[in-house]
Motif scaffolding. Structure first.
Motif, PDB file in Angstrom:
ATOM      1  N   GLU A  30      55.910 -32.927  -1.562  1.00 61.11           N
ATOM      2  CA  GLU A  30      56.789 -32.152  -2.429  1.00 61.11           C
ATOM      3  C   GLU A  30      56.592 -30.677  -2.143  1.00 61.11           C
ATOM      4  O   GLU A  30      55.466 -30.190  -2.144  1.00 61.11           O
ATOM      5  CB  GLU A  30      56.483 -32.448  -3.893  1.00 61.11           C
ATOM      6  CG  GLU A  30      56.813 -33.871  -4.299  1.00 61.11           C
ATOM      7  CD  GLU A  30      56.567 -34.123  -5.765  1.00 61.11           C
ATOM      8  OE1 GLU A  30      56.901 -33.249  -6.587  1.00 61.11           O
ATOM      9  OE2 GLU A  30      56.032 -35.182  -6.082  1.00 61.11           O
ATOM     10  N   VAL A  34      63.752 -31.256  -4.969  1.00 60.27           N
ATOM     11  CA  VAL A  34      63.934 -32.495  -4.220  1.00 60.27           C
ATOM     12  C   VAL A  34      65.286 -32.504  -3.504  1.00 60.27           C
ATOM     13  O   VAL A  34      65.388 -32.928  -2.348  1.00 60.27           O
ATOM     14  CB  VAL A  34      63.779 -33.721  -5.151  1.00 60.27           C
ATOM     15  CG1 VAL A  34      64.048 -35.007  -4.399  1.00 60.27           C
ATOM     16  CG2 VAL A  34      62.398 -33.744  -5.771  1.00 60.27           C
ATOM     17  N   GLU A  37      65.073 -30.349  -0.506  1.00 53.96           N
ATOM     18  CA  GLU A  37      64.252 -31.024   0.502  1.00 53.96           C
ATOM     19  C   GLU A  37      65.074 -32.065   1.264  1.00 53.96           C
ATOM     20  O   GLU A  37      65.000 -32.140   2.493  1.00 53.96           O
ATOM     21  CB  GLU A  37      63.051 -31.721  -0.141  1.00 53.96           C
ATOM     22  CG  GLU A  37      61.999 -30.780  -0.671  1.00 53.96           C
ATOM     23  CD  GLU A  37      60.928 -31.492  -1.469  1.00 53.96           C
ATOM     24  OE1 GLU A  37      60.970 -32.738  -1.599  1.00 53.96           O
ATOM     25  OE2 GLU A  37      60.022 -30.805  -1.951  1.00 53.96           O
TER      26      GLU A  37
END
Length: 114
Positions: A30, A34, A37
């Motif tokens: 992480e 998210v 990402e």
């Protein structure tokens, strides 16, 4: 030599994405958002694959879409992960953005040379 390095990097990136997507949730790295990402990982994946296989742009785009959807569906087979349409759309968007960015760069460089 550079071409083979890009091919290797593309397949390694895919392997890493598969691992991170299907491994237990505790093993997922992480770094922040998210959604960002996911988008960035697939943008890099798309960019690497278009760089590795520039003559197959449309096939690479379809491959990125298939990988995105397949991995989301495969998450339903893991005990602590679950796929979502929104996640797949973030991945697809990132992948297609990466593909398109490299394709535009390739076209610009080709036009500048000739």
């Amino acid at each position: 030599m550079l071409g083979k390095s890009i091919i290797l990097a593309a397949w390694c990136a895919l392997g890493l994405i598969v691992f991170v997507t299907l491994s237990p949730i505790g093993l997922r790295p992480e770094t922040g958002s998210v959604g960002l990402e996911r988008f960035a990982a697939y943008a890099l994946l798309g960019a690497l694959f278009v760089g590795a296989y520039p003559q197959h742009f449309a096939k690479v785009m379809l491959f990125i879409i298939a990988v995105s959807i397949s991995l989301e569906l495969l998450q339903h087979l893991t005990p602590d992960r679950h796929g979502h349409l929104a996640d797949a759309l973030e991945k697809i968007s990132g992948g297609l953005a990466g593909c398109s960015l490299i394709r535009l760069t390739q076209a610009f460089c080709a036009r500048s040379r000739g």
